[in-house]
Structures are given as C-alpha cells and as structure tokens.
Write a protein that holds these residues in place. Structure first.
Motif, PDB file in Angstrom:
ATOM      1  N   SER A  41      -7.924  61.552 101.567  1.00 16.69           N
ATOM      2  CA  SER A  41      -8.468  62.341 100.458  1.00 16.69           C
ATOM      3  C   SER A  41      -8.768  61.464  99.249  1.00 16.69           C
ATOM      4  CB  SER A  41      -7.509  63.474 100.086  1.00 16.69           C
ATOM      5  OG  SER A  41      -6.290  62.914  99.720  1.00 16.69           O
ATOM      6  N   PHE A  44     -12.804  58.844  98.364  1.00 16.33           N
ATOM      7  CA  PHE A  44     -14.005  58.919  97.534  1.00 16.33           C
ATOM      8  C   PHE A  44     -13.632  58.663  96.089  1.00 16.33           C
ATOM      9  CE2 PHE A  44     -14.740  61.874 101.015  1.00 16.33           C
ATOM     10  CZ  PHE A  44     -15.809  61.226 101.588  1.00 16.33           C
ATOM     11  N   ILE A  46     -14.157  59.905  93.089  1.00 16.06           N
ATOM     12  CA  ILE A  46     -14.686  61.007  92.294  1.00 16.06           C
ATOM     13  C   ILE A  46     -14.046  60.948  90.918  1.00 16.06           C
ATOM     14  CG2 ILE A  46     -15.095  63.476  92.246  1.00 16.06           C
ATOM     15  CD1 ILE A  46     -15.874  62.470  94.865  1.00 16.06           C
ATOM     16  N   PRO A  47     -14.845  60.829  89.884  1.00 19.47           N
ATOM     17  CA  PRO A  47     -14.254  60.900  88.551  1.00 19.47           C
ATOM     18  C   PRO A  47     -13.795  62.333  88.315  1.00 19.47           C
ATOM     19  CG  PRO A  47     -16.644  60.784  88.407  1.00 19.47           C
ATOM     20  CD  PRO A  47     -16.298  60.741  89.858  1.00 19.47           C
ATOM     21  N   SER A  48     -12.507  62.532  88.174  1.00 11.40           N
ATOM     22  CA  SER A  48     -12.065  63.915  88.021  1.00 11.40           C
ATOM     23  C   SER A  48     -11.934  64.218  86.527  1.00 11.40           C
ATOM     24  CB  SER A  48     -10.735  64.137  88.726  1.00 11.40           C
ATOM     25  OG  SER A  48      -9.678  63.849  87.857  1.00 11.40           O
ATOM     26  N   SER A  49     -12.327  65.407  86.162  1.00 13.62           N
ATOM     27  CA  SER A  49     -12.288  65.750  84.743  1.00 13.62           C
ATOM     28  C   SER A  49     -10.954  66.409  84.437  1.00 13.62           C
ATOM     29  CB  SER A  49     -13.450  66.669  84.392  1.00 13.62           C
ATOM     30  OG  SER A  49     -13.462  67.757  85.270  1.00 13.62           O
ATOM     31  N   ILE A  52     -10.198  68.812  81.377  1.00 10.90           N
ATOM     32  CA  ILE A  52     -10.756  70.160  81.273  1.00 10.90           C
ATOM     33  C   ILE A  52      -9.925  70.997  80.297  1.00 10.90           C
ATOM     34  CG2 ILE A  52      -9.458  70.915  83.304  1.00 10.90           C
ATOM     35  CD1 ILE A  52     -11.892  72.712  83.942  1.00 10.90           C
ATOM     36  N   ARG A  55      -9.493  76.383  77.275  1.00 17.16           N
ATOM     37  CA  ARG A  55     -10.061  77.473  76.473  1.00 17.16           C
ATOM     38  C   ARG A  55     -10.807  78.475  77.350  1.00 17.16           C
ATOM     39  NH1 ARG A  55     -11.669  75.987  70.746  1.00 17.16           N
ATOM     40  NH2 ARG A  55     -13.797  76.385  71.400  1.00 17.16           N
ATOM     41  N   LEU A 110      -5.006  80.786  84.899  1.00 22.11           N
ATOM     42  CA  LEU A 110      -6.059  81.747  84.561  1.00 22.11           C
ATOM     43  C   LEU A 110      -6.057  82.957  85.506  1.00 22.11           C
ATOM     44  CD1 LEU A 110      -8.493  82.545  82.895  1.00 22.11           C
ATOM     45  CD2 LEU A 110      -9.901  80.997  84.225  1.00 22.11           C
ATOM     46  N   HIS A 132     -13.733  80.866  82.035  1.00 23.93           N
ATOM     47  CA  HIS A 132     -13.522  79.582  81.395  1.00 23.93           C
ATOM     48  C   HIS A 132     -14.669  79.293  80.439  1.00 23.93           C
ATOM     49  CE1 HIS A 132     -12.859  75.303  80.876  1.00 23.93           C
ATOM     50  NE2 HIS A 132     -11.606  75.573  81.192  1.00 23.93           N
ATOM     51  N   GLU A 133     -14.346  78.678  79.319  1.00 23.17           N
ATOM     52  CA  GLU A 133     -15.334  78.430  78.267  1.00 23.17           C
ATOM     53  C   GLU A 133     -16.543  77.625  78.755  1.00 23.17           C
ATOM     54  OE1 GLU A 133     -14.143  75.506  75.522  1.00 23.17           O
ATOM     55  OE2 GLU A 133     -15.486  76.150  73.940  1.00 23.17           O
ATOM     56  N   ASP A 134     -16.305  76.751  79.749  1.00 25.46           N
ATOM     57  CA  ASP A 134     -17.385  75.864  80.196  1.00 25.46           C
ATOM     58  C   ASP A 134     -18.656  76.596  80.625  1.00 25.46           C
ATOM     59  OD1 ASP A 134     -15.999  73.651  79.618  1.00 25.46           O
ATOM     60  OD2 ASP A 134     -15.545  73.062  81.679  1.00 25.46           O
ATOM     61  N   VAL A 135     -18.491  77.789  81.205  1.00 27.34           N
ATOM     62  CA  VAL A 135     -19.682  78.534  81.639  1.00 27.34           C
ATOM     63  C   VAL A 135     -20.601  78.781  80.455  1.00 27.34           C
ATOM     64  CG1 VAL A 135     -20.526  80.627  82.734  1.00 27.34           C
ATOM     65  CG2 VAL A 135     -18.318  79.706  83.373  1.00 27.34           C
ATOM     66  N   ARG A 137     -20.551  77.192  77.567  1.00 30.29           N
ATOM     67  CA  ARG A 137     -21.002  75.926  76.989  1.00 30.29           C
ATOM     68  C   ARG A 137     -22.201  75.400  77.782  1.00 30.29           C
ATOM     69  NH1 ARG A 137     -19.008  70.793  77.402  1.00 30.29           N
ATOM     70  NH2 ARG A 137     -17.343  71.484  78.756  1.00 30.29           N
ATOM     71  N   PHE A 138     -22.112  75.467  79.107  1.00 27.76           N
ATOM     72  CA  PHE A 138     -23.208  74.962  79.938  1.00 27.76           C
ATOM     73  C   PHE A 138     -24.466  75.806  79.800  1.00 27.76           C
ATOM     74  CE2 PHE A 138     -22.648  71.510  83.042  1.00 27.76           C
ATOM     75  CZ  PHE A 138     -21.440  71.042  82.588  1.00 27.76           C
TER      76      PHE A 138
ATOM     77  N   TYR B   3     -19.601  80.515  69.731  1.00 25.96           N
ATOM     78  CA  TYR B   3     -20.697  81.148  70.453  1.00 25.96           C
ATOM     79  C   TYR B   3     -21.065  82.438  69.760  1.00 25.96           C
ATOM     80  CZ  TYR B   3     -18.802  77.910  73.785  1.00 25.96           C
ATOM     81  OH  TYR B   3     -18.333  76.777  74.368  1.00 25.96           O
ATOM     82  N   GLN B  67     -12.055  81.404  88.276  1.00 23.01           N
ATOM     83  CA  GLN B  67     -11.895  80.658  87.028  1.00 23.01           C
ATOM     84  C   GLN B  67     -13.090  80.851  86.094  1.00 23.01           C
ATOM     85  OE1 GLN B  67     -11.274  76.473  87.612  1.00 23.01           O
ATOM     86  NE2 GLN B  67     -10.556  76.164  85.531  1.00 23.01           N
ATOM     87  N   PHE B  68     -14.286  80.876  86.673  1.00 26.04           N
ATOM     88  CA  PHE B  68     -15.474  80.949  85.822  1.00 26.04           C
ATOM     89  C   PHE B  68     -16.119  82.330  85.812  1.00 26.04           C
ATOM     90  CE2 PHE B  68     -14.950  76.466  86.737  1.00 26.04           C
ATOM     91  CZ  PHE B  68     -15.024  75.953  85.463  1.00 26.04           C
ATOM     92  N   ARG B 253     -27.958  75.677  84.834  1.00 23.57           N
ATOM     93  CA  ARG B 253     -26.815  74.996  84.203  1.00 23.57           C
ATOM     94  C   ARG B 253     -25.503  75.527  84.763  1.00 23.57           C
ATOM     95  NH1 ARG B 253     -26.850  70.664  81.086  1.00 23.57           N
ATOM     96  NH2 ARG B 253     -25.389  71.561  79.610  1.00 23.57           N
ATOM     97  N   LEU B 257     -22.666  73.486  87.057  1.00 25.43           N
ATOM     98  CA  LEU B 257     -21.248  73.464  86.671  1.00 25.43           C
ATOM     99  C   LEU B 257     -20.363  73.890  87.841  1.00 25.43           C
ATOM    100  CD1 LEU B 257     -18.933  73.456  84.483  1.00 25.43           C
ATOM    101  CD2 LEU B 257     -19.459  75.864  84.164  1.00 25.43           C
ATOM    102  N   GLU B 264     -15.457  68.842  93.097  1.00 24.27           N
ATOM    103  CA  GLU B 264     -14.286  68.146  92.580  1.00 24.27           C
ATOM    104  C   GLU B 264     -13.012  68.663  93.242  1.00 24.27           C
ATOM    105  OE1 GLU B 264     -12.600  68.377  88.296  1.00 24.27           O
ATOM    106  OE2 GLU B 264     -14.541  67.365  88.180  1.00 24.27           O
TER     107      GLU B 264
END
Lengths: 142, 453
Positions: A41, A44, A46-49, A52, A55, A110, A132-135, A137-138, B3, B67-68, B253, B257, B264
């Motif tokens: 595993s 690879f 993979i840069p893992s974030s 995260i 928020r 979550l 999650h806030e990322d949705v 933001r993206f 936002y 999660q999203f 977008r 994501l 990942e």
C-alpha cells in the motif's frame, strides 16, 4: 506493487529476526502477510493531504418552531464542536440556518455527528445537512 | 461568513434536489502481469489482483460520500483489455476469465466490471479473434462483465472484417440473452477512437498506456444544467452558453474534489475527471429535457443538432477551465433507454435513428442504448456500425454503437431492463440492404486527417 521473490524472502527473514526464535510458523506467516500488505500500500507516492481542515458547513431548514437552534447547538456543544460562524434567517414561515463548525476537537467523526443530527432533525421535521467545507470552497472559490 | 448564503444554498439545491451526483468512481486496474500459460493460475492471479486493489473501493467511496454530502451513484472497476495480456487463450478460456472477473466484482461489491475488450482497429491477432467469438458466451454467462471492442480509429481507418464479426457477436449476444430482453447487448459497446481513461461503464477499459492502477471519475449533472437554463429564462444563445459553462464549472470542481479524495483514500493515483452529462432514467435527469429547455419543441426537431452541439461545446469549455485533469469522453451522452425525454421523443415519432446518427456527430459518444427489431440482419447492424465509425474517424472523435437487436421483438414493442439501463422502445431501421457493401470486408483506409505529421 510488484514484490519480487527476493523482496518477500527479505521480509520473511526480517520478521523472523524480529520475532526471535521459538515462534510458530503460523505467527510468522501472519506477520509476513501484514508486512507485505503494508509494503504494497505504500508503493505509490501519493501526497496525502493530512492537513485537511475539520471545518464543516451545517445547513438546516424547515418550518419554523421553537427549539431548533437550541437542539442543534446543544448536541454540537456536547460533542465538543466549535461554532465558528452562524447565520440564521426566517423567510415567511421558513426557518433557515447556516453554520460553520469546527469538529477537530470533537471525539466523534463527521459521520457520527451526521447521525446525531439526523436524530434531531426527524422529530422537529426539519432538514439538516453536514458537508465538509471543501465542497463549497471548490465550487465557489477559485 | 466565508461563503454567501446563496452560494451554500446553491450547492445544497444541486445535491439534494437537482440530482447532482458523481455518476461513477472507476478504479482502473492493470492485469498485464497476470498472464500464466496455465489458465487456473491466470484466473487466480486476476482474482487476487482485483481484490487486492479493489476490496475497499466501495467502502472508501461511501465514506467520501457522507463526508462531502455528494452521492456517488456507481462504484466500478475497469481492467486492461483482456485480449492484450491473455492473447494466447482460446474461446473457452476467455469465457473462464470473464467468469472470474464476474466473481471478483461480486466479491468486492460492485455492479459492473468493464474491460472484456479488444483493440482491433487495424487488424486482429488470433487471440483477439477468439475473444470476439467469446463475447456472446461471456456476456450471457456472467452478470457484471462488460465488453467493448474498438474497430476503427482516425489513424488506422475502419476494420470492416472486425465490424462484421462484431455485428455477428451482437446478434448472437441478443439471442443468448433473449429471456431478459437481450440484455447482453446493453453491456457490449463497439467503438471508434475509444479513449483509454473513460470511467463510464460499459465502454470503460484500463488502457495500455495507463499506470498500474488509477482512479477515474465521471460526473453527471443534467438536472443541474436543466434548472440553470430554466432559471436563465429568455436570453440569447451566447448568454445561454455562459449559463451552461458556469454551472458545469461548479460541478466539475466538485467532481475533481471527490475523485481526488476517493483516490487518496484508496491509496492510488488520481487519473481524470470525465465531465460528461450522463442522463439517468430518473425524471429531470435528462439531456432531452435540456434540449427542450433550450427551445426545440421536442428532440428531433430541426435545430436539435445545433442545440446539442452548443451544449456539448459549453460542457467542454467549462470543464477545461475547472480542472486540469479533464479526460475520457467529456461531452453529452444521448442514450435512448436511459433518458425519459429521449424515450418519449422516440415514442412520439419525433426522433428517428437517422436524426440520432446526425446528433452523434456533435455529441460525445454515439448511438447508445438503442433497441431495434430482433430480425434486423447482421449486415444492417454492420452498416450502422460502419456509418457511426465513419463519423468518428472523419471528425477525430470517439463514437460508439451500443445497439440491441431485441430477440423476438418488433416495431412498437419495448425492452425494459429496470435500474440505470432503463427501457427502450424498438426503433425503426431501414430495411434496404447494406450486405454487398459491408460484405466486401477489408479495411476502409485511414482518412486524410490522419496524416498530420
């Protein structure tokens, strides 16, 4: 991913050395298996974030009635979720509330908090979404 | 607040009301190292490899979903075109391989696994001939395996021998799966200019230039685009293109994501996001409805092709800006059975096979999920495939034919598969013959535009 026989032999020897003499073949086999899985595993790059953020945006709406904000905030407080921003409006008979919360310090993840919110939403007959806030933001920020 | 109220509500509306979802996260797995001259060893290697990479695929995708708050409709797997690593096998052995793919798919909890495929645009090896012969058997003896064969490309021309073989394979598949409305044909795609990183099953496969394992994403938001167009009201077409672009930008977008997060979590590299507008049989999730909202009375009316061309182009432009990993088909899909609006247009007599063919010249794929009378001769199906491929190679685009000569059915009947495959009315096919033309065999040479060097 492709482990050669030599790799596997090396892993086996390492495991035997680590475990010392006198362990059964089964134990060694189990340990070698685990190591091979780990090795695979990690193969690879993979840069893992890991950074995260915790928020989460909570959106809630439904017919207005007393006790909605209280029920939601109590549960969030009990779970050690930090409310970072809150905006609430009544549109006609309609209640809407958007919160930004930080769940980093919470013992629950979550999914568990979402489950809690579903339990609150049902008797009050409102909708509560946690995403999650990322949705956002993206979608809305470049 | 970071936002705006309206921005947050817009996202909630897309995901909760307008059916915006991630249509598929597809894990591509290379099987090139799984060959052994002993078929049993080969089968074990294939099974082990799919399980090794795919065992947590479904669970990981579900975690990202919650999660999203964006649902992922399908979790799937594509593999290396089976004819490439396993070229030495014969028909029976290929069927065995299909069965092991089916078993592995069941074990990891996915509904479809794609890649029972061959790439024969210029010529066929013995193994590839065997694989094509094995397709009807494989599709009738498995539930989850999907097959595709590329028979033409801009660089190579159209391999008419392969076209004829595929027409026979389609007829045979229809017959072998007749008790379920010839459902086997819904899992069989004939391509021109197939793309190697397409995440959409049934036509997906893990191309030979792809890495060991990769995760590709297909997004889908016809409902979102439809609402945006309705909301825009009476604006001119340039403004309408702008509205479409803005909407697609946002969902692309989100798609990227989600794709990156699922990749990942699986610990595999992220490949591409395919921004195709893929309809489902759900009400409101229809490309036909978008075309109608743009202004044509029904699909098939003059103007339909132009509207579709604009839609397709706007999708691409927005997607390119939103993500640097746009790939796959990335346009608008116009399957008949999977789109309620298309079904209605066919039933009303507004949409014919010929108009659909014209539309495929400007959309992302081709004649998709079209049911035709069961007694249509193989030579006519070969003619249809050749026409569609010609559009593909001359316009340097992917085209596909997924056609169902529904066994025992005739004009006016329906085939009904339920679920995502939907249902389709049998469409009229011209009865004048193509036999002498397609029967010549050989290869239609590569077109002028192949000479670009």
């Amino acid at each position: 991913m492709n482990l050669t026989e030599n790799d596997i032999r090396r892993i086996a020897f390492e495991t035997i050395n680590e475990l010392g003499a006198g362990v059964s073949a089964d134990v060694i086999r189990e340990n070698v298996k685990k190591k091979i899985e780990n090795e695979s595993s990690n193969s690879f790059n993979i840069p893992s974030s890991k950074t995260i953020s915790g928020r989460v945006i909570l959106t809630s709406f439904g017919l207005n009635k007393p006790g909605i904000v209280a029920a939601i905030t109590k549960s969030l407080g009990d779970n050690n979720c930090d409310i970072m921003d809150l905006s609430q409006k009544i549109m006609g008979d309609f209640f809407t509330m958007i919160m930004i919360i930080d769940i980093t310090a919470s013992a629950k993840d979550l999914k568990e908090i979402q489950d809690d919110m579903h339990k609150i939403a049902e008797p009050l007959n409102i909708k509560i979404y946690l995403q999650h806030e990322d949705v956002f933001r993206f979608m809305h920020r470049i | 607040m970071n936002y705006e109220f309206t921005e947050i509500l817009e996202t909630i509306r897309m995901t909760e009301i307008e059916h915006f979802d991630i249509r598929t996260v597809t894990l591509g797995i290379s099987l090139r190292d799984c060959h052994d001259r002993n078929i049993e060893v080969t089968k074990q290697k294939i099974y082990d490899k799919i399980l090794r990479y795919g065992k947590n695929h479904v669970r990981n995708a579900q975690e990202i979903e919650s999660q999203f708050g964006i649902s992922i409709a399908n979790k799937r797997v594509s593999v290396t075109p089976i004819s490439i690593p396993f070229d030495s096998f014969n028909v029976e052995e290929y069927v065995e391989i299909a069965k092991v793919l089916d078993k592995a798919a069941e074990e990891i909890g996915i509904d479809y696994i794609a890649g029972f495929s061959a790439l024969v645009q210029k010529g066929m090896t013995n193994g590839e001939r065997e694989l094509i012969k094995a397709i009807p058997l494989a599709l009738s003896q498995t539930k989850r395996v999907c097959s595709s064969v590329n028979i033409a490309s801009t660089k190579a021309g159209i391999n008419m021998d392969a076209v004829n073989l595929m027409a026979d394979a389609i007829k045979k598949t229809a017959e072998l799966t007749k008790e379920r409305d010839s459902i086997g044909c819904a899992k069989l795609v004939v391509f021109a200019n197939a793309v190697e990183d397409n995440p959409f099953v049934a036509g997906a496969f893990h191309g030979v230039t792809e890495p060991e394992v990769v995760l590709n994403v297909g997004i889908s938001g016809p409902g979102v685009v439809l609402e945006a167009i309705k909301e825009a009201g009476k604006v001119d077409l340039q403004q309408l293109a702008e509205v479409i672009k803005k909407t697609i930008f946002k969902i692309t977008r989100a798609g990227e994501l989600i794709g990156r997060k699922v990749a990942e979590k699986n610990g595999v590299p992220f490949g591409i996001v395919d921004i195709s507008l893929a309809p489902t049989p759900a009400e409101g999730d229809s490309i036909a409805d978008i075309l109608k909202a743009m202004g044509v009375e029904d699909v098939g009316a003059p103007g339909t092709t132009a509207a579709l061309a604009m839609l397709n182009d706007s999708v691409k432009k927005a997607g390119l800006m939103a993500s640097s990993s746009v790939g796959g088909m990335s346009g608008a899909f116009i399957p008949v059975s999977e789109d309620m609006g298309m079904i209605r247009a066919v039933q009303a007599g507004n949409l014919t096979l010929e108009k659909l063919e014209a539309m495929t010249a400007v959309c992302s794929v081709g004649l998709d999920m079209i049911a035709i009378p069961g007694d249509t001769p193989a030579s006519t199906i070969a003619g249809i495939i050749a026409d569609e491929s010609a559009i593909g190679i001359i316009n340097d685009k992917t085209t596909a034919v997924r056609i169902i000569p529904a066994y025992g059915k005739k004009l006016g009947d329906m085939v009904d598969y339920g679920g995502l495959l939907g249902k389709a009315p049998i469409m009229e096919v011209k009865t004048i013959s193509s036999e002498s033309f397609v029967g010549r065999g050989g290869r239609i040479p590569a077109p002028m535009r192949s000479l670009t060097n």
